[in-house]
Design a protein around this motif. Structure first.
Motif, PDB file in Angstrom:
ATOM      1  N   THR A 136       1.403  -2.289  -9.791  1.00 13.86           N
ATOM      2  CA  THR A 136       1.384  -2.802  -8.432  1.00 13.86           C
ATOM      3  C   THR A 136       0.010  -3.325  -8.077  1.00 13.86           C
ATOM      4  O   THR A 136      -0.139  -4.284  -7.345  1.00 13.86           O
ATOM      5  N   GLN A 137      -1.049  -2.690  -8.628  1.00 18.20           N
ATOM      6  CA  GLN A 137      -2.404  -3.110  -8.348  1.00 18.20           C
ATOM      7  C   GLN A 137      -2.730  -4.433  -9.020  1.00 18.20           C
ATOM      8  O   GLN A 137      -3.538  -5.202  -8.539  1.00 18.20           O
ATOM      9  N   TRP A 151       0.838  -1.210   0.000  1.00 16.28           N
ATOM     10  CA  TRP A 151       0.000   0.000   0.000  1.00 16.28           C
ATOM     11  C   TRP A 151       0.865   1.248   0.000  1.00 16.28           C
ATOM     12  O   TRP A 151       0.580   2.201  -0.701  1.00 16.28           O
ATOM     13  N   ASP A 157       4.137   5.860  -5.227  1.00 21.25           N
ATOM     14  CA  ASP A 157       4.118   5.970  -6.685  1.00 21.25           C
ATOM     15  C   ASP A 157       3.105   7.015  -7.137  1.00 21.25           C
ATOM     16  O   ASP A 157       3.375   7.804  -8.043  1.00 21.25           O
ATOM     17  N   LYS A 158       1.952   7.025  -6.490  1.00 19.59           N
ATOM     18  CA  LYS A 158       0.911   7.975  -6.862  1.00 19.59           C
ATOM     19  C   LYS A 158       1.373   9.408  -6.599  1.00 19.59           C
ATOM     20  O   LYS A 158       1.207  10.291  -7.437  1.00 19.59           O
ATOM     21  N   ALA A 168       2.069   2.422 -10.247  1.00 21.24           N
ATOM     22  CA  ALA A 168       0.953   2.189  -9.324  1.00 21.24           C
ATOM     23  C   ALA A 168      -0.045   1.205  -9.929  1.00 21.24           C
ATOM     24  O   ALA A 168      -0.553   0.327  -9.247  1.00 21.24           O
ATOM     25  N   LYS A 171       2.282   1.881  -3.385  1.00 23.91           N
ATOM     26  CA  LYS A 171       1.282   2.457  -4.297  1.00 23.91           C
ATOM     27  C   LYS A 171       1.087   3.941  -4.020  1.00 23.91           C
ATOM     28  O   LYS A 171       1.018   4.758  -4.942  1.00 23.91           O
TER      29      LYS A 171
END
Length: 122
Positions: free
Chosen positions: A120-121, A102, A108-109, A117, A105
Motif C-alpha cells: 500500500t505504501q 491511511w 493491515d498493520k 501494508a 495501512k
C-alpha cells in the motif's frame, strides 16, 4: 424366495427408520447444545460489557449521548459542506481518498498483514 426378499426389505426399512430416529435425536441434542453454548457466550459477553462499562465509565446512556453528539456534528458538517465551492469539494474528496489509504495501512498493520501494508505504501 419372495418371503426372504420381503424379510430383508422389512429389516432394511426397520433399520432405516431406526437410523432416521437416531439422526433426528442427535440433531436435536446438537441443536440444544449449540443453543446452550450460545446462551453462555451471550451471558459472558454481557458480563464483560458490564465490567468494561464499570472500568471506563461508558454506560449505555453515555455511549448513546456520544453517538447523538457525533450524529449532530456530522449533520452540521454536511450542511456546511453544501455551502462549499467546487474546488473545496474536490479537495475534500482528495483528503477522503488519502485518509482511506491511511486507515487501510493502519488496519493491515494491526491485523499483522505487513506485506499488504508495504504494498500500500509503494
Amino acid at each position: 424366495m419372495s418371503t426372504n426378499a420381503e424379510n430383508l426389505k422389512n429389516q432394511a426399512e426397520d433399520k432405516f427408520d431406526e437410523l432416521k430416529k437416531d439422526v433426528t435425536g442427535a440433531a436435536s441434542k446438537a441443536g440444544e447444545k449449540i443453543e446452550d453454548t450460545w446462551d453462555k457466550v451471550e451471558d459472558k459477553a454481557e458480563e464483560l460489557w458490564k465490567q468494561f462499562q464499570l472500568k471506563t465509565g461508558f454506560s449505555d446512556e453515555k455511549i448513546e449521548e456520544l453517538k447523538n453528539k457525533a450524529s449532530t456534528r456530522i449533520d452540521e458538517l454536511k450542511a456546511e459542506m453544501d455551502t462549499w465551492d467546487d474546488e473545496a469539494k474536490a479537495k475534500w474528496e482528495e483528503l477522503k481518498s488519502s485518509a482511506s489509504g491511511w486507515w487501510a495501512k493502519l488496519k493491515d498493520k494491526f491485523d499483522g498483514d505487513n506485506e499488504a501494508a508495504k504494498e500500500t505504501q509503494a
